[in-house]
Design an enzyme around this catalytic site. Sequence first.
Site, PDB file in Angstrom:
ATOM      1  N   ALA A 212       0.828  -1.211   0.000  1.00  0.00           N
ATOM      2  CA  ALA A 212       0.000   0.000   0.000  1.00  0.00           C
ATOM      3  C   ALA A 212       0.857   1.253   0.000  1.00  0.00           C
ATOM      4  CB  ALA A 212      -0.937  -0.003   1.203  1.00  0.00           C
ATOM      5  N   ASP A 213       1.911   1.260   0.801  1.00  0.00           N
ATOM      6  CA  ASP A 213       2.811   2.412   0.840  1.00  0.00           C
ATOM      7  C   ASP A 213       3.459   2.649  -0.521  1.00  0.00           C
ATOM      8  OD1 ASP A 213       3.463   3.847   3.510  1.00  0.00           O
ATOM      9  OD2 ASP A 213       3.125   1.776   4.093  1.00  0.00           O
ATOM     10  N   SER A 214       3.882   1.580  -1.163  1.00  0.00           N
ATOM     11  CA  SER A 214       4.562   1.720  -2.448  1.00  0.00           C
ATOM     12  C   SER A 214       3.622   2.253  -3.517  1.00  0.00           C
ATOM     13  CB  SER A 214       5.150   0.375  -2.890  1.00  0.00           C
ATOM     14  OG  SER A 214       6.140  -0.061  -1.982  1.00  0.00           O
TER      15      SER A 214
ATOM     16  N   GLY B 278       3.157   5.902  -2.816  1.00  0.00           N
ATOM     17  CA  GLY B 278       4.320   6.704  -3.169  1.00  0.00           C
ATOM     18  C   GLY B 278       4.414   6.950  -4.659  1.00  0.00           C
TER      19      GLY B 278
END
Length: 399
Positions: free
Chosen positions: A170-172, A175
Amino acid sequence: MPEDSLPLTGLRVLDVSTILAGPLCCQILGDFGADVIKVEHPQHGDNMRGHGHSKDGVPLWWKEISRNKRTLALDLKAEAGAAVLRRLAASADVLVENFRPGTLERWGIGPDVLHQANPGLVVVRLTGFGQTGPYASRPGFGTLAEAMSGFADATGSPDGPPTLPAFGLADSICGIAASSAVMMALRHRDSTGRGQVIDMNILEPIMTAVGPAPTVYQQLGVVEPRHGNRSTNNAPRNTYETSDGKWVAVSTSAQRIAERVLTLVGHPEVIEEEWFRTGHGRAAHVDLLDEHVGSWIAQRTRAEVLEAFTEAGAAIGPVYDAKDIVEDPHVRETQMLVEVDDAQLGPVLQHNVMWRLSESPGRIRFTGRDLGQDTDEVLTEVGLDADEIAQLRKNEVIR
């Protein structure tokens, strides 16, 4: 390649974020020439320095996620530190932060204050749930977004628990999406001269990636159960074990590919079935198709299976671990991974810049640096003299 040939040369970015989504956004901008200044706490640094494996005390992930970034150790909670950030932001183009809503305002460095001195500044606010709404004040991490987006519920065996990814999915995604949002905001600034605030949350991008499940529910009242590696849209689609204990993945999203696969595995008769003519129809007969494909694959080594599928023009991919990725000839020849010189590690293998631009490609200029390595240089550039810098260091505002 000359420095000024990179497409974002001349753009200054303040990376005031931590962990993954914000730093990845800024890594991408730095890969294409932006002057990224990584702002970290003088004592603690970014927690990313402690994530993942290290070699002789040198964090490996940090070398990639903070490449092409100069490092500034600055305590933003201190009044003097906030004053320094205001000076930096006055000449910056982009600021990326991921503190809880209201934190920057409490320190006197919220967007309203920063825009007074620099109306063209683009401020990216990355949080778990956004700046507004009932969850805005909650701590948010990628794991929560992976759970709340529908990803975990859709992933895993039908009779097993919801399954989370073993990496920062999810973070990737967030980003990468944030880097696109930055470029849209800068395009707007080019036309109007005005910066803006980008309210970015970790939940929304992965929710989009999961697909149209909310639309399906709203229109049909359907909530899909978990299907493991199978698909509700087509079949055969699964991972299959070969005779030498390896795994391969097969996809038949296109009708012609499905026909080639079933012909290859010795069951052309099913191609004539009425239900075989659509992906949905094939998915309804997934047990039969999986048996045909799986039993054929199980009698052959992975190399034999890959060769036969390739010759037949059928879609297949080996299930790779990290060693397989590094040794893959396509990955190597197309430079998806490249070796970069590092003062501490020597040649270090990293993911290449994410996009290949034919006229203005990005470049890895240097790897992640030590905490505060560029503090003096950055502060000198915004007009602080040696005495001011020494006083800030004495007061532990900088490092």
